[in-house]
Design an enzyme around this catalytic site. Structure first.
Site, PDB file in Angstrom:
ATOM      1  N   SER A 108      19.583 -10.213 -37.528  1.00  0.00           N
ATOM      2  CA  SER A 108      20.443 -11.109 -38.297  1.00  0.00           C
ATOM      3  C   SER A 108      19.604 -12.004 -39.221  1.00  0.00           C
ATOM      4  O   SER A 108      18.932 -11.501 -40.117  1.00  0.00           O
ATOM      5  CB  SER A 108      21.332 -11.910 -37.333  1.00  0.00           C
ATOM      6  OG  SER A 108      22.361 -12.577 -38.021  1.00  0.00           O
ATOM      7  N   ASP A 158      30.894  -4.530 -38.637  1.00  0.00           N
ATOM      8  CA  ASP A 158      30.195  -5.815 -38.741  1.00  0.00           C
ATOM      9  C   ASP A 158      30.916  -6.709 -39.749  1.00  0.00           C
ATOM     10  O   ASP A 158      30.960  -6.399 -40.942  1.00  0.00           O
ATOM     11  CB  ASP A 158      28.748  -5.575 -39.186  1.00  0.00           C
ATOM     12  CG  ASP A 158      27.872  -6.803 -39.055  1.00  0.00           C
ATOM     13  OD1 ASP A 158      28.397  -7.933 -39.182  1.00  0.00           O
ATOM     14  OD2 ASP A 158      26.657  -6.648 -38.839  1.00  0.00           O
ATOM     15  N   HIS A 189      28.494  -7.283 -35.211  1.00  0.00           N
ATOM     16  CA  HIS A 189      27.226  -7.884 -35.629  1.00  0.00           C
ATOM     17  C   HIS A 189      26.224  -8.038 -34.480  1.00  0.00           C
ATOM     18  O   HIS A 189      25.093  -8.429 -34.688  1.00  0.00           O
ATOM     19  CB  HIS A 189      27.501  -9.254 -36.264  1.00  0.00           C
ATOM     20  CG  HIS A 189      26.346  -9.804 -37.043  1.00  0.00           C
ATOM     21  ND1 HIS A 189      25.881  -9.215 -38.209  1.00  0.00           N
ATOM     22  CD2 HIS A 189      25.545 -10.884 -36.828  1.00  0.00           C
ATOM     23  CE1 HIS A 189      24.861  -9.918 -38.676  1.00  0.00           C
ATOM     24  NE2 HIS A 189      24.630 -10.927 -37.856  1.00  0.00           N
TER      25      HIS A 189
END
Length: 208
Positions: A108, A158, A189
């Site tokens: 991320s 996501d 995610h």
């Protein structure tokens, strides 16, 4: 751990059987401890340098500021990318690892700063495993990334990184000469064990 280095981190020396140093970069709200369990899957013999982001967003560590969800503070991104690259130069001297053998594993926000290293500095990384990254910057010329190996893990559901974002990042890196593998999971995610195992297989097949 050296008090002289700018970023809070953990360094663990490997067995010396592999030249690689795994650079671990956490997601928003994580710490330098979060991704350490991944090392057992990827390369338990490598050096490990796990870094905590130097920016705080409502008490949550990050690697650079953002203006909103999915909207990066580009000026801060450029500054923090340079800061991280300089930190890697200094850490290599401090701990005696090969600066040319750093492989990033980022999730991320950590994947975004790793991608930014690739976008800005030709010699920053030998390769990178980017889990749910976004395109760090648009409209810039990337350095020559020939011989760089990149793995992108993306989720088909996501909500933060749409599929076209992953495809665009792959295209930009490929155009700069990198060898890019894009792996899809039917997930959102989150960092899944499936993508970690796929990244470990990519690492063994591509970098060892």
């Amino acid at each position: 751990m050296s008090n002289e280095l700018a970023l809070k981190h953990v360094f663990k020396k490997g067995t010396g059987k592999t030249p690689h140093t795994l650079l671990l970069l956490h997601g928003t709200g994580g710490t330098e401890e979060d991704l350490l369990p991944l090392v057992d899957y990827i390369d338990p013999e490598a050096n490990v340098l796990s870094v905590r982001g130097n920016v705080s967003e409502n008490g949550m560590p990050r690697f650079f500021k953002r203006l909103a969800e999915g909207v990066f503070d580009e000026e801060d991104l450029i500054f923090r990318t340079k800061e991280l690259n300089t930190f890697l130069d200094e850490a290599a001297k401090e701990y005696g690892f090969d600066r040319g053998q750093v492989i990033a594993f980022g999730y991320s926000n950590g994947a975004n700063i790793a991608a930014s290293l690739l976008f800005h500095y030709e010699g920053a990384l030998k390769g990178a495993s980017l889990h749910h990254p976004m395109v760090p910057r648009r409209g810039i010329e990337l350095p020559d990334l020939t011989d760089k190996a990149v793995f992108i893990a993306a989720g088909t559901n996501d909500p933060i990184c749409p599929s076209q974002e992953s495809e665009e990042l792959k295209a930009l890196l490929t155009e700069a000469g990198a060898k890019v593998d894009l792996h899809w999971e039917s997930q959102g995610h989150q960092l899944t064990i499936g993508e970690v195992k796929a990244a470990a297989e990519w690492y063994r097949n591509t970098l060892i």
